[in-house]
Structures are given as C-alpha cells and as structure tokens.
Motif scaffolding. Sequence first.
Motif, PDB file in Angstrom:
ATOM      1  N   ILE A 191      50.042  17.254 115.809  1.00  0.00           N
ATOM      2  CA  ILE A 191      49.555  17.761 114.524  1.00  0.00           C
ATOM      3  C   ILE A 191      49.764  16.691 113.464  1.00  0.00           C
ATOM      4  CG2 ILE A 191      49.841  19.517 112.737  1.00  0.00           C
ATOM      5  CD1 ILE A 191      50.726  21.441 114.929  1.00  0.00           C
ATOM      6  N   THR A 192      48.672  16.302 112.811  1.00  0.00           N
ATOM      7  CA  THR A 192      48.719  15.294 111.754  1.00  0.00           C
ATOM      8  C   THR A 192      48.838  16.001 110.417  1.00  0.00           C
ATOM      9  OG1 THR A 192      47.343  13.788 113.046  1.00  0.00           O
ATOM     10  CG2 THR A 192      47.519  13.356 110.687  1.00  0.00           C
ATOM     11  N   ASP A 193      49.963  15.759 109.743  1.00  0.00           N
ATOM     12  CA  ASP A 193      50.216  16.365 108.432  1.00  0.00           C
ATOM     13  C   ASP A 193      50.378  15.246 107.419  1.00  0.00           C
ATOM     14  OD1 ASP A 193      50.815  18.157 106.397  1.00  0.00           O
ATOM     15  OD2 ASP A 193      52.957  18.124 106.839  1.00  0.00           O
ATOM     16  N   ALA A 194      49.249  14.876 106.775  1.00  0.00           N
ATOM     17  CA  ALA A 194      49.262  13.775 105.807  1.00  0.00           C
ATOM     18  C   ALA A 194      49.851  12.537 106.464  1.00  0.00           C
ATOM     19  CB  ALA A 194      50.000  14.170 104.546  1.00  0.00           C
ATOM     20  N   ALA A 195      51.048  12.090 106.030  1.00  0.00           N
ATOM     21  CA  ALA A 195      51.595  10.834 106.547  1.00  0.00           C
ATOM     22  C   ALA A 195      52.575  11.039 107.692  1.00  0.00           C
ATOM     23  CB  ALA A 195      52.283  10.061 105.427  1.00  0.00           C
ATOM     24  N   ARG A 196      52.916  12.261 108.075  1.00  0.00           N
ATOM     25  CA  ARG A 196      53.855  12.487 109.174  1.00  0.00           C
ATOM     26  C   ARG A 196      53.148  13.189 110.330  1.00  0.00           C
ATOM     27  NH1 ARG A 196      59.040  12.038 110.500  1.00  0.00           N
ATOM     28  NH2 ARG A 196      59.461  11.020 108.502  1.00  0.00           N
ATOM     29  N   ILE A 197      53.473  12.747 111.536  1.00  0.00           N
ATOM     30  CA  ILE A 197      52.849  13.266 112.748  1.00  0.00           C
ATOM     31  C   ILE A 197      53.890  14.052 113.539  1.00  0.00           C
ATOM     32  CG2 ILE A 197      51.477  12.690 114.766  1.00  0.00           C
ATOM     33  CD1 ILE A 197      50.301  11.761 112.040  1.00  0.00           C
ATOM     34  N   TYR A 198      53.563  15.307 113.908  1.00  0.00           N
ATOM     35  CA  TYR A 198      54.468  16.173 114.660  1.00  0.00           C
ATOM     36  C   TYR A 198      53.906  16.394 116.057  1.00  0.00           C
ATOM     37  CZ  TYR A 198      56.309  17.278 110.020  1.00  0.00           C
ATOM     38  OH  TYR A 198      56.853  17.194 108.755  1.00  0.00           O
ATOM     39  N   SER A 199      54.788  16.374 117.061  1.00  0.00           N
ATOM     40  CA  SER A 199      54.352  16.628 118.428  1.00  0.00           C
ATOM     41  C   SER A 199      55.126  17.810 119.009  1.00  0.00           C
ATOM     42  CB  SER A 199      54.523  15.390 119.308  1.00  0.00           C
ATOM     43  OG  SER A 199      55.886  14.997 119.371  1.00  0.00           O
ATOM     44  N   TYR A 200      54.434  18.565 119.885  1.00  0.00           N
ATOM     45  CA  TYR A 200      54.991  19.768 120.495  1.00  0.00           C
ATOM     46  C   TYR A 200      54.603  19.795 121.961  1.00  0.00           C
ATOM     47  CZ  TYR A 200      55.298  21.269 115.613  1.00  0.00           C
ATOM     48  OH  TYR A 200      55.580  21.333 114.274  1.00  0.00           O
ATOM     49  N   ASN A 201      55.412  20.480 122.758  1.00  0.00           N
ATOM     50  CA  ASN A 201      54.981  20.807 124.102  1.00  0.00           C
ATOM     51  C   ASN A 201      53.900  21.880 124.003  1.00  0.00           C
ATOM     52  OD1 ASN A 201      56.899  19.050 125.162  1.00  0.00           O
ATOM     53  ND2 ASN A 201      58.486  20.657 125.194  1.00  0.00           N
ATOM     54  N   THR A 202      53.179  22.100 125.089  1.00  0.00           N
ATOM     55  CA  THR A 202      52.066  23.045 125.017  1.00  0.00           C
ATOM     56  C   THR A 202      52.528  24.484 124.818  1.00  0.00           C
ATOM     57  OG1 THR A 202      52.044  23.112 127.444  1.00  0.00           O
ATOM     58  CG2 THR A 202      50.480  21.620 126.355  1.00  0.00           C
ATOM     59  N   ALA A 212      49.030   7.657 104.719  1.00  0.00           N
ATOM     60  CA  ALA A 212      48.233   8.824 105.082  1.00  0.00           C
ATOM     61  C   ALA A 212      47.408   8.556 106.337  1.00  0.00           C
ATOM     62  CB  ALA A 212      47.331   9.213 103.925  1.00  0.00           C
ATOM     63  N   CYS A 213      47.282   9.594 107.176  1.00  0.00           N
ATOM     64  CA  CYS A 213      46.533   9.485 108.426  1.00  0.00           C
ATOM     65  C   CYS A 213      45.522  10.629 108.522  1.00  0.00           C
ATOM     66  CB  CYS A 213      47.481   9.550 109.622  1.00  0.00           C
ATOM     67  SG  CYS A 213      48.685   8.199 109.680  1.00  0.00           S
ATOM     68  N   ASN A 214      44.406  10.352 109.195  1.00  0.00           N
ATOM     69  CA  ASN A 214      43.410  11.380 109.472  1.00  0.00           C
ATOM     70  C   ASN A 214      43.716  12.138 110.745  1.00  0.00           C
ATOM     71  OD1 ASN A 214      41.479  10.893 107.312  1.00  0.00           O
ATOM     72  ND2 ASN A 214      40.983   8.981 108.355  1.00  0.00           N
ATOM     73  N   THR A 215      44.262  11.434 111.732  1.00  0.00           N
ATOM     74  CA  THR A 215      44.421  12.015 113.058  1.00  0.00           C
ATOM     75  C   THR A 215      45.465  11.230 113.838  1.00  0.00           C
ATOM     76  OG1 THR A 215      43.217  12.671 115.055  1.00  0.00           O
ATOM     77  CG2 THR A 215      42.612  10.561 114.066  1.00  0.00           C
ATOM     78  N   ALA A 216      45.865  11.767 114.986  1.00  0.00           N
ATOM     79  CA  ALA A 216      46.786  11.058 115.882  1.00  0.00           C
ATOM     80  C   ALA A 216      46.691  11.685 117.256  1.00  0.00           C
ATOM     81  CB  ALA A 216      48.225  11.125 115.356  1.00  0.00           C
ATOM     82  N   THR A 217      47.074  10.917 118.280  1.00  0.00           N
ATOM     83  CA  THR A 217      47.125  11.439 119.642  1.00  0.00           C
ATOM     84  C   THR A 217      48.199  10.700 120.414  1.00  0.00           C
ATOM     85  OG1 THR A 217      45.761  12.078 121.535  1.00  0.00           O
ATOM     86  CG2 THR A 217      45.456   9.844 120.687  1.00  0.00           C
ATOM     87  N   LEU A 270      48.067   6.500 115.761  1.00  0.00           N
ATOM     88  CA  LEU A 270      47.644   7.189 114.560  1.00  0.00           C
ATOM     89  C   LEU A 270      46.371   6.575 114.001  1.00  0.00           C
ATOM     90  CD1 LEU A 270      50.954   6.496 114.520  1.00  0.00           C
ATOM     91  CD2 LEU A 270      50.884   8.085 112.624  1.00  0.00           C
ATOM     92  N   GLY A 271      45.461   7.412 113.570  1.00  0.00           N
ATOM     93  CA  GLY A 271      44.273   6.953 112.867  1.00  0.00           C
ATOM     94  C   GLY A 271      44.522   7.023 111.374  1.00  0.00           C
ATOM     95  N   THR A 272      44.776   5.899 110.752  1.00  0.00           N
ATOM     96  CA  THR A 272      45.110   5.878 109.329  1.00  0.00           C
ATOM     97  C   THR A 272      43.839   5.879 108.485  1.00  0.00           C
ATOM     98  OG1 THR A 272      45.127   3.482 109.001  1.00  0.00           O
ATOM     99  CG2 THR A 272      47.121   4.475 109.929  1.00  0.00           C
ATOM    100  N   ILE A 273      44.000   6.102 107.192  1.00  0.00           N
ATOM    101  CA  ILE A 273      42.874   6.082 106.270  1.00  0.00           C
ATOM    102  C   ILE A 273      42.583   4.670 105.780  1.00  0.00           C
ATOM    103  CG2 ILE A 273      42.082   6.911 104.007  1.00  0.00           C
ATOM    104  CD1 ILE A 273      43.676   9.450 104.485  1.00  0.00           C
ATOM    105  N   LEU A 274      43.621   3.824 105.710  1.00  0.00           N
ATOM    106  CA  LEU A 274      43.458   2.512 105.081  1.00  0.00           C
ATOM    107  C   LEU A 274      43.861   1.327 105.952  1.00  0.00           C
ATOM    108  CD1 LEU A 274      44.827   3.373 101.514  1.00  0.00           C
ATOM    109  CD2 LEU A 274      42.448   3.100 102.189  1.00  0.00           C
ATOM    110  N   SER A 275      44.411   1.570 107.152  1.00  0.00           N
ATOM    111  CA  SER A 275      44.934   0.450 107.945  1.00  0.00           C
ATOM    112  C   SER A 275      44.446   0.425 109.376  1.00  0.00           C
ATOM    113  CB  SER A 275      46.474   0.470 107.936  1.00  0.00           C
ATOM    114  OG  SER A 275      46.977   0.405 106.628  1.00  0.00           O
TER     115      SER A 275
END
Length: 756
Positions: free
Chosen positions: A256-267, A280-285, A293-298
Amino acid sequence: MKKLLISLGILASLQIVSAQNISSKKWADLFSYNNVLAVKDDHGKIVAATENGIFFYTLATGEITKLSKANGLHEVKISAFDYNPQTKIGLIGYQNGSLDVITPQGVTYVVDIPIATGYNGSKRINHISITGDRAVVSVGYGVSIFDLKKKEFGDSAFFVTGGVYQASNEATIKDNKVFSVTSTGLKTHELNTTFPVFSTWATELAGNFTHIDSENTVAFSSSTAAYIYNNGVSTPVSQTFGNVNDVVVNSDNIVITDAARIYSYNTNGTFAGSVTVGEACNTATKVGSKIYLGTILSGLKSEDNIAYKPDGPYFNYSYKIRLFNDNQLLVSSGGREARFNTNLFNSKNPGFYYYNGMEWIYSSYFVGNTTNFNILDVIADPTNTSEFFFSNYNNSSGHGIYKMKYNGGSKDFEFVKRYELEATNPYMNRPVGFAYDDQNNLFASMAFSGSNAATPGFAYYDRATDNFLVKYATGLGSPGIQQLVYHENKFWTPLPRTNNFLVYDTKKTQSITDDTFTVLGENNGLPGSSVGSLSVAFDKSNSAWIGTDVGLRILPNAAAEIDNSPTLEPIVIEQNGLAEELFRDSQVLQIEVDGGDQKWVSIDGGGVYYLSASGEQVIKRFTKENSPLPTNTVTDIKVDKKTGKVYFVTYDGIVTYQGDVADVTSNFGNVLVYPNPVVYAQFKGKVTIKGLAEKTNIRITDAAGNIVHSAIARSGYYEWDLNNQKGKRVASGIYFVLMTNEDASDKATAKIAVVN
C-alpha cells in the motif's frame, strides 16, 4: 491561442489499427521519465510506466531501455498500465481514451473505447487490470472487458442510474468476477450474460473507494483505510493512512502506497513492515525481497533509495529550447495562452532544464521554491560559460530577470541575482526572451512596460554595473512582445497583441539614448485581420519570414529594405488549379531555417510543415497523427546545422527528428546514401543522398555507363525514386552516382545497390 481546426471525424464504433507505424529510426524522444505511474515485475525485469512512455530495468545487468511514441507507441499522456509477465502482454491506457497493446510481436493501437449512448464525459482510461488473457478497463462511465488475444472489447457495464453516470475508479478480475471501486462503494458482478446490466451489480461495501487489486486475494482502499476482501467479507487492516495512492497485490504480499511511505502486509493482512525514500510516490511493488517505488519526481527507486530511469528533463512541460556549445541544451518550461499572456503551469513551477552534453541537470533552486516561476527563456553567457540568465514572466512578486551560476562539480545551479527591470509593480516590465548581438551584448524583450504598462520595451545588460538598462518603444501601444532575433545589426521582434512588427536598432553603441525603432504594420502588408505577429526567421538570402496569427509574410532583403517603408508579401501557391495564400488564417507559431535554406514552420493546431527554400513546395508535414509529435501545437523548433537534427518542443515534451540537411556550403560534405542496398521487399520508398553542395549536378549511371537519371539538387540532399528517365523502375544491379558542385570545383561519387 486561436487553433487550426482539424476534422478527425466522430468515432461511431471501436476502431483498431494494426501495424500503424508513426515512428522510425530518425525519431527520438527527450521525454521526462520521472513520474512513474505503475511498476510491474517481469521475472527479473521491472516494467515502469510514466507520463509519456514505458521503460524496462533489468535487475541483473542494470540495463535500461525505453518505449515511447518515438519508437513504437502511438500516444502520450499515459493514464493507466498493466502487464502480464506470463503472456508478455501489456496494455497502456491514455488520457484521450485510446490504448496500446504491447506484445513481443509489436504494438497494436486501439483507437477508441466503446462509449455509452448519451455519455459526454471524459474518455480517460482510469485504470487497467489484467487477469490471464482478459483486462478490465475502468473509465468515466463504468467498466469494459478487453480480450488481449483478439485485441478487441467484449462486454461493457455502464454505471448509470437515472441518466447519471458513475465512474469506475479502478477494477480487477478474480475468479471470473469483476470488482470495481467507485465513489459509492465496492461493486461486483460475475462475468455472465447480465454483466452489462448495472442494476444487477451488487454493492459489497458502501463508501468512497479509490484503489483495488487482486491476485490470490482482493485488497482495496479509500483515501485513509485499506481492506482485504474474502468470501464476501471486507476486513480493514489495522493501519490508518494519510492518503492512499495505490494498492498492489502480489502472490504473497500486499503493498500500500501512502504518499511518501510504503506499507507491506501478508495476504491475510498481517503487517510486514514499511519503507520510505523521503519523497512522494504514486505506486510500489515487491520484487523478490525488495520493494521498488514509483516516485513522482525521481523515477523508479529501490527501497535503499537508488534511482533507476532513462535520462531526461525533470518535467515534460516545455516551451522554448536553445542549442549551444556543441550538444548542450537549455529548455524553458513556461507557457503562454490567452493572447500570449497566461501561464499554463503555475502550480508546477517547473523552472528550466539544462543538458550539459552528457546528462540532464535540474537546479535544486526550483525544488520547493514558493516563487511563481513562468520561465519563457533561458540563455548562457558566451563570455562566461558558467553564468546563465532566465526570464521570469509573471504578474506577481518575483518576476524579472535572474542570473544563475552553474557549478559543474555539484551539477547544480546557484542563485546569483534578480533584476527587477525598473518595474514599479509586478505587473510591469515582464521579460520575455533574450538575444545577444555580434559583440556578445545581452538584450531582453519586455512586455507590459512603459509608464502605462502598454508599451513594448527592451533591457540591455550593462556588465560594468551588473544591471539592466531599460529602453521603451515610446508611443507604440502594444503591451505584448515576443522573443527577439538579432540579424544584421538590429533586433527583429514580433508583437503578439497588436498588428505590428518591431525592429530595434541599437546603433551598435553602449548608450541606449540613441536607439531607434521601426514599426511595420498593416500599411506595410501585414494581414488586415491579424491581431499580432508571433515569430520571425531569416534565410540565406536575408529575407525575413514573419509569422502572424493569420498567416505568413516575407520581407526580401530585409536589413537593406527595413528603412525604406517596405511592403511584405505573402507566399502564393497553386492548390487544385487555384492560387491560394500559404497558411492563410493559420497561426504561425515558429519558423526555423535549416542548412539547406528549407523552412520548418509550426502551425498552432496544425503540426509542422517542412517547406522548400521558396516556400512553394511542402516537402514533409508532421502531425501527432502521422509522427511521434506529442501534440499538433509545436511551440519551438531548432535545427542543429552541424548534424541536421531537428528539435520539436511542445507543452507535452520534446522529440527530435534526424533531418537530411546539415550545414550546406558550396562544396560537398560527407556524402551518404541510404538505404543502401535497396531491397524492394524491405523498402519501397525513395533513396536519399545527403551531404551535397548548395547546388549539385547529379548523374546516375548503370554499370555500363548509361545515364539512367539526372537531376539538379539545391537543398543539400536529393531523393531518387529509383525510376529511370522513362519513369520506369530500374533493374537490379549496381548504380553509380556522379556529382559536381555548381562551378565543378568539387566532386563526389557514390554507389547504390538495387535488389528488386
């Protein structure tokens, strides 16, 4: 700006174009790959989607490759993307509603999505999710199913109640069921015969939900909460979020991408940790054990804060470009609409971009700066290669000319000074463009200047006092002004808000008191319906080509005639047996002359025309429909006369085209023939011979010495259609090209192999 309207027709049904090729090896992009919208794992290769293209990063080798409109895609402004690593098929959705299907065999263009009758909303593709050979596409009216094997749409569900359409923000397919998140809840439906009937869809959970994904499980979110859906039950995860930007489900984790911090969970929803890269990030995997992380500016970043991306400008927003010092570039990012006055990118504050010959540099001065920047021009000081000036054109505090100093060690710019140009308020003396005279004195054009802010003006940089001295074109009621061009001891300056053109004579003195102005107007032949002049360029015969908002005018022998009350003339061409004025009623944004004296002309809304030296013949025309141009409004064109490369600048990014004409002189350059050999099964066009003299006499003979074709080339290159003098295609064999320049003082030869 007034647009040239191009009728493309109304798409009544889905159209698919296979093997449509609008790119070639001659084209390249200078796009920004910073804003990563989606990140997908392809077994050791990461696929990242950005605003204007896709790039691929191979983990084992570090290799980065890219795919854009310059080498295979059909559009810009990507809004959605997904990729299936098992089938190697990706689907790109664009803001205009079209799609590209990417396969190992090539790219297929899907021109339009199916539209519900009566739907007049946005056609933007909001989201794409691939499951096997099917994709669910989310749009403003609901969802559509796309068959990736057949490359065609299947059923669509239009989310409409009482004539009001509801958008699908995102959707996914799991176990033959479609899950869609909307502003009113999580909607679901089996893929069966009643799928298109919205009244048969179930609302699993009411609420305003924005993101969803699935693999072994389904996870979705609102802006502040995330949920795991299992057997009809939606269970929230324990974390509360500030603003969820994306949800990605992999086989054994949820990210889960929440602005600049990325959280991961088991299923099952168990928290597994979080990472941040401080922006800030748009997405992550998750790829293997590491989060990307897919950032907005980098660009793409790993969780250890290492960036991966193709090199390019910081943003795509671009307005003007300057070429200098062998392969260095300066790009200004401002923009003007509404009679060349309104800034397009206020909220972005993009600044300017610098290519130092090896990599793109962006000044940290612009990052987080609260000043309103609308930079219309940036120029290097030829007497001090580390100093740069840029014009900040706005009507708020901070407008004026800025001096910056480049530090090659830190690869950054430092602010030196801001010059307010004697303005008594921010509305006045707004700088537009720069030019140096032949003694390296810097001048700038100013709009809204003078005591009443309704006069064009100029600012001269006095190096001794490190200040700009201001000169007003007193008595000329024309508040707007364009970029000035120095030619034959004078500054030639279009005026976009009145039907005039201004020529500024400095008398080649350091004093501004003896400077004079000459004004061309309707009495001199500017079109009577014009509201302003926009562009100017000079050819090898010293003719001024002046672009207005309703056409083109030519002033032959401009420098000598300007003081003689000259008359400007249009170019008249024959069209279907009728005489017609070239570019009549079209807004001529930019004119550029190449080394062979041909002209590149951009028309607002009409793409770019490549004209013969006289302007009477259209050699090529590039539009967004037949070329990699991002848009049909090209705000600047520059030709590198050493290489023949042409730069096209637009608000949506920059592309380049490798032209056939470099710096043409009376003698031959490096003569090159291509393609060669010419194999008919592979190529059915004309053979190009480049590197020619200004005037070249050409004879082409067969192996026995018989002349099969002869011609005179006057543009630095020549295209042979492989026909003999009787108009029939020559036979297979070797052909010899014998060439001499105009006075036969130089000659060149070449061979062409033809295989029919």
